[in-house]
Design a protein around this motif. Sequence first.
Motif, PDB file in Angstrom:
ATOM      1  N   TYR A  47       0.829  -1.207   0.000  1.00 17.37           N
ATOM      2  CA  TYR A  47       0.000   0.000   0.000  1.00 17.37           C
ATOM      3  C   TYR A  47       0.869   1.265   0.000  1.00 17.37           C
ATOM      4  O   TYR A  47       0.658   2.178  -0.790  1.00 17.37           O
ATOM      5  CB  TYR A  47      -0.968   0.006   1.184  1.00 17.37           C
ATOM      6  N   VAL A  48       1.846   1.312   0.891  1.00 20.28           N
ATOM      7  CA  VAL A  48       2.671   2.530   0.932  1.00 20.28           C
ATOM      8  C   VAL A  48       3.629   2.589  -0.258  1.00 20.28           C
ATOM      9  O   VAL A  48       3.986   3.667  -0.729  1.00 20.28           O
ATOM     10  CB  VAL A  48       3.433   2.701   2.272  1.00 20.28           C
ATOM     11  N   HIS A  49       4.018   1.418  -0.765  1.00 22.90           N
ATOM     12  CA  HIS A  49       4.851   1.387  -1.978  1.00 22.90           C
ATOM     13  C   HIS A  49       4.097   2.028  -3.150  1.00 22.90           C
ATOM     14  O   HIS A  49       4.661   2.819  -3.916  1.00 22.90           O
ATOM     15  CB  HIS A  49       5.214  -0.065  -2.295  1.00 22.90           C
ATOM     16  N   VAL A  50       2.829   1.713  -3.273  1.00 21.08           N
ATOM     17  CA  VAL A  50       2.042   2.230  -4.398  1.00 21.08           C
ATOM     18  C   VAL A  50       1.513   3.639  -4.134  1.00 21.08           C
ATOM     19  O   VAL A  50       1.537   4.499  -5.003  1.00 21.08           O
ATOM     20  CB  VAL A  50       0.861   1.266  -4.730  1.00 21.08           C
ATOM     21  N   ARG A  54       5.910   6.028   5.933  1.00 18.90           N
ATOM     22  CA  ARG A  54       6.600   6.387   4.684  1.00 18.90           C
ATOM     23  C   ARG A  54       7.520   5.250   4.230  1.00 18.90           C
ATOM     24  O   ARG A  54       8.271   4.716   5.034  1.00 18.90           O
ATOM     25  CB  ARG A  54       7.491   7.624   4.885  1.00 18.90           C
ATOM     26  N   PRO A  55       7.494   4.920   2.943  1.00 14.58           N
ATOM     27  CA  PRO A  55       8.455   3.923   2.454  1.00 14.58           C
ATOM     28  C   PRO A  55       9.863   4.511   2.532  1.00 14.58           C
ATOM     29  O   PRO A  55      10.060   5.695   2.225  1.00 14.58           O
ATOM     30  CB  PRO A  55       8.031   3.711   0.995  1.00 14.58           C
ATOM     31  N   ARG A  56      10.858   3.693   2.920  1.00 17.70           N
ATOM     32  CA  ARG A  56      12.233   4.221   3.000  1.00 17.70           C
ATOM     33  C   ARG A  56      12.874   4.131   1.615  1.00 17.70           C
ATOM     34  O   ARG A  56      13.730   3.280   1.351  1.00 17.70           O
ATOM     35  CB  ARG A  56      13.029   3.430   4.028  1.00 17.70           C
ATOM     36  N   SER A  57      12.487   5.071   0.779  1.00 19.17           N
ATOM     37  CA  SER A  57      12.856   5.021  -0.639  1.00 19.17           C
ATOM     38  C   SER A  57      14.357   5.063  -0.882  1.00 19.17           C
ATOM     39  O   SER A  57      14.868   4.437  -1.804  1.00 19.17           O
ATOM     40  CB  SER A  57      12.205   6.181  -1.391  1.00 19.17           C
ATOM     41  N   SER A  58      15.068   5.816  -0.063  1.00 20.90           N
ATOM     42  CA  SER A  58      16.486   5.960  -0.354  1.00 20.90           C
ATOM     43  C   SER A  58      17.305   4.823   0.259  1.00 20.90           C
ATOM     44  O   SER A  58      18.500   4.726   0.042  1.00 20.90           O
ATOM     45  CB  SER A  58      16.988   7.307   0.163  1.00 20.90           C
ATOM     46  N   TRP A  59      16.656   3.967   0.987  1.00 20.18           N
ATOM     47  CA  TRP A  59      17.361   2.924   1.739  1.00 20.18           C
ATOM     48  C   TRP A  59      17.102   1.531   1.162  1.00 20.18           C
ATOM     49  O   TRP A  59      17.978   0.675   1.124  1.00 20.18           O
ATOM     50  CB  TRP A  59      16.876   2.988   3.192  1.00 20.18           C
ATOM     51  N   VAL A  60      15.889   1.328   0.707  1.00 18.26           N
ATOM     52  CA  VAL A  60      15.459   0.023   0.205  1.00 18.26           C
ATOM     53  C   VAL A  60      15.293   0.147  -1.313  1.00 18.26           C
ATOM     54  O   VAL A  60      14.497   0.938  -1.784  1.00 18.26           O
ATOM     55  CB  VAL A  60      14.101  -0.373   0.833  1.00 18.26           C
ATOM     56  N   TYR A  61      16.063  -0.630  -2.067  1.00 23.82           N
ATOM     57  CA  TYR A  61      16.065  -0.389  -3.506  1.00 23.82           C
ATOM     58  C   TYR A  61      16.213  -1.672  -4.318  1.00 23.82           C
ATOM     59  O   TYR A  61      16.620  -2.710  -3.813  1.00 23.82           O
ATOM     60  CB  TYR A  61      17.207   0.575  -3.882  1.00 23.82           C
ATOM     61  N   ALA A  65      17.990   1.452 -14.009  1.00 23.21           N
ATOM     62  CA  ALA A  65      17.744   2.440 -12.960  1.00 23.21           C
ATOM     63  C   ALA A  65      17.836   1.761 -11.605  1.00 23.21           C
ATOM     64  O   ALA A  65      17.531   0.576 -11.470  1.00 23.21           O
ATOM     65  CB  ALA A  65      16.364   3.080 -13.138  1.00 23.21           C
ATOM     66  N   ARG A  66      18.301   2.536 -10.629  1.00 26.90           N
ATOM     67  CA  ARG A  66      18.198   2.089  -9.254  1.00 26.90           C
ATOM     68  C   ARG A  66      16.932   2.753  -8.725  1.00 26.90           C
ATOM     69  O   ARG A  66      16.793   3.979  -8.769  1.00 26.90           O
ATOM     70  CB  ARG A  66      19.420   2.512  -8.445  1.00 26.90           C
ATOM     71  N   VAL A  67      15.986   1.923  -8.290  1.00 23.68           N
ATOM     72  CA  VAL A  67      14.674   2.436  -7.917  1.00 23.68           C
ATOM     73  C   VAL A  67      14.412   2.125  -6.442  1.00 23.68           C
ATOM     74  O   VAL A  67      14.629   1.000  -5.985  1.00 23.68           O
ATOM     75  CB  VAL A  67      13.568   1.793  -8.786  1.00 23.68           C
ATOM     76  N   GLY A  68      13.996   3.152  -5.710  1.00 21.86           N
ATOM     77  CA  GLY A  68      13.726   2.970  -4.288  1.00 21.86           C
ATOM     78  C   GLY A  68      12.315   2.464  -4.046  1.00 21.86           C
ATOM     79  O   GLY A  68      11.421   2.642  -4.890  1.00 21.86           O
ATOM     80  N   LEU A  69      12.110   1.824  -2.894  1.00 23.28           N
ATOM     81  CA  LEU A  69      10.772   1.421  -2.474  1.00 23.28           C
ATOM     82  C   LEU A  69       9.855   2.636  -2.593  1.00 23.28           C
ATOM     83  O   LEU A  69      10.225   3.743  -2.199  1.00 23.28           O
ATOM     84  CB  LEU A  69      10.825   0.919  -1.026  1.00 23.28           C
ATOM     85  N   GLY A  70       8.692   2.445  -3.147  1.00 27.80           N
ATOM     86  CA  GLY A  70       7.800   3.574  -3.408  1.00 27.80           C
ATOM     87  C   GLY A  70       7.888   4.022  -4.856  1.00 27.80           C
ATOM     88  O   GLY A  70       7.112   4.854  -5.308  1.00 27.80           O
TER      89      GLY A  70
END
Lengths: 393, 393
Positions: free
Chosen positions: A26-29, A81-88, A102-107
């Motif tokens: 849910y938070v990813h999307v 909040r998804p930890r976009s910069s941490w989980v990729y 691309a390196r894509v973060g969670l979210g």
Amino acid sequence: MSTSPQRSTPTQDSVRRQNLGALLRYVHVSGDTSRAELTNQLGLNRSTIGALTADLAGAGLIDEGVPQETGRAGRPSLVVRPRSSWVYGYAMSIEVDRLRAARVGLGGKVLDSRELPRPHGTAVRDTVATLAGFVRDMQRTVSASGPGGAVFVGSGIAVSRMMRHADGTVRMLPAGARLGSDLDGWSELGLDREPLVGNVADLAALAEHTRGAAVGLDNVVYLHGDAGISAGIIAGGRRVTGHGGHGGEVGHMVVNPQGRDCGCGSRGCWETEIARHVPLDRAGVLAAVEAARRGDPPARAAVRQAADWLGFGVANLVNVFNPTAVVFGGALRELYLTGAAHVRSRLSTMSLPACREHVRLRTPLLGDDAPLVGAAELAFERLLADPLETAET
Amino acid sequence: MSTSPQRSTPTQDSVRRQNLGALLRYVHVSGDTSRAELTNQLGLNRSTIGALTADLAGAGLIDEGVPQETGRAGRPSLVVRPRSSWVYGYAMSIEVDRLRAARVGLGGKVLDSRELPRPHGTAVRDTVATLAGFVRDMQRTVSASGPGGAVFVGSGIAVSRMMRHADGTVRMLPAGARLGSDLDGWSELGLDREPLVGNVADLAALAEHTRGAAVGLDNVVYLHGDAGISAGIIAGGRRVTGHGGHGGEVGHMVVNPQGRDCGCGSRGCWETEIARHVPLDRAGVLAAVEAARRGDPPARAAVRQAADWLGFGVANLVNVFNPTAVVFGGALRELYLTGAAHVRSRLSTMSLPACREHVRLRTPLLGDDAPLVGAAELAFERLLADPLETAET
């Protein structure tokens, strides 16, 4: 509804995993989401949501915080909040004319990216080596940015179907390929998980359904034009890819028994009938559409006929799938936009009213990024299915 | 995989319901089953299986008993049996040429049935009155057989798509109709639940997938010939019916731009091109096939050409769905059996090798009963989704 008696049944542990996955998805999307909204949307009570967010925060997958000033009285609900910069994850796409990674973060946030044109006929080894180089380069950036600890969760690759031979195998990569030690360059990256491979149309459909023009629509035909036409199908909210993942070869649906020979060995295939008038690669479509707009009579006739054939096949697919959206992606976008009247005319004369009643004709919201965004969704799939297991390994 | 963030998440209560449903579905589909097999197949532990069977037995849905002599040492695992004669639904089918109804017990056992020919052009009111009469008559048998208490769980009706007008609406019943107080005769039956309505091809596909020629196959195209052609599609183990349930109108896929006018307003539709050579109703196919077998040259040519067109459309659908089975039902059965070589020839020249690689061409195992069996599955759907809730109301 599946009637298979073998489907797995839930246990307490699998329920917790499913709930963790649903919350993280849910938070990813949807991005930052209040606990109140999660409680509401997921149909779970507040204490369960609290326990789930604690688990996910503990695994480093989300952050929780106080929301920005809401102006409303009372204690605000915490925001997840998804930890976009941490989980990729890494998303890659091998297209007819270019290579992207691309390196894509969670979210879904793109943290880094690389791109190069792909000269016609580039060999497997070179293509994979280029992608491996992209990833290696982006890995260095991750290492350089701090003391480590960022969580890599997987990678996905979109491969153009158009690289398949006439016998249905992908020219560059085996169909349904699992890239691994077979391919030079990958094993040296030290990524412990093999990339998941999907085809461009399927992944673009997934991307548009998750984050684009088809959000909230459960029956979608996404058409990808790129030298030929393939479809990514969503039916009842789920991807329809067929037994071996080879479904959606709608470009080889024969629409004209008296038509031209097709490279697949058949004749009168849908994509071949369109391409008689306008070549189905991006450059070909753009040139034809431009010339038609300038008023060049042969170009106008060609675009009209190509759009007429486009509508012909769309009408057939609408009768088969009764979709709520048809999305015209890749090179088909411009052809559709210029020839929409012809497409609509075919639709209204050739498809049954009940089948076409709720269908909307759309262009992709994510544009050319759809395959790459879809590959990123593939990269996150395992994490979202079982967050703690995946994050901890 | 669904990516919809709105999908519901499990709670403890919903988990129990899901498990009850999965267990009941298993014995409904597989018949008498030992607890050991249930433990194994459902992935639950013995004590959970024990609790679930106790609940279901308490609701009168199953019996448990000692199995027949196994000849093996040790205490045998109890056998769980669906209470077929106690828990029942009504299945009905409104076909082009006949009306059928059956009282079907849990587990799929036909307990009673009625059938009458349906004269061409019979009005809605008369058709429904006949079905209501069937049901009333069967209700009397239930009452007469004992002191009552048998559990009615629902009813399902298969309606031939071929009764749709060219505008896509069903001639007899509104598309996706919910039969209810609108229709004379039904409300007087005292059945507290409205019948669920599906179309013949979808329900025949469901039946063959659950109990027939396509058990264990997750990507199936079932073709139903009955004046025209419609398809029941199973993809990834799930029914594909489209947004309004109008998908599968494969008979109106246009395969010949130079073809004949079709009643739907288009021209060169698949079913029309076949019917140029052999009329697609049962009598027409049987007559043509018989004449061809006797060696009549025009009949042989007609069957050959009809089978060739049959293969033409099948090849298109194989490219779209990459199925593991295509099942030829209704009037198509005889046409396929007689013209299999032509169908296979089209398949091998027109569909991509990757798409057709694992496809098997089959005839229905349930024969003409498939729509009725499918309607019964519809009747049990609610019970299997939530056994205790449904059995107790």
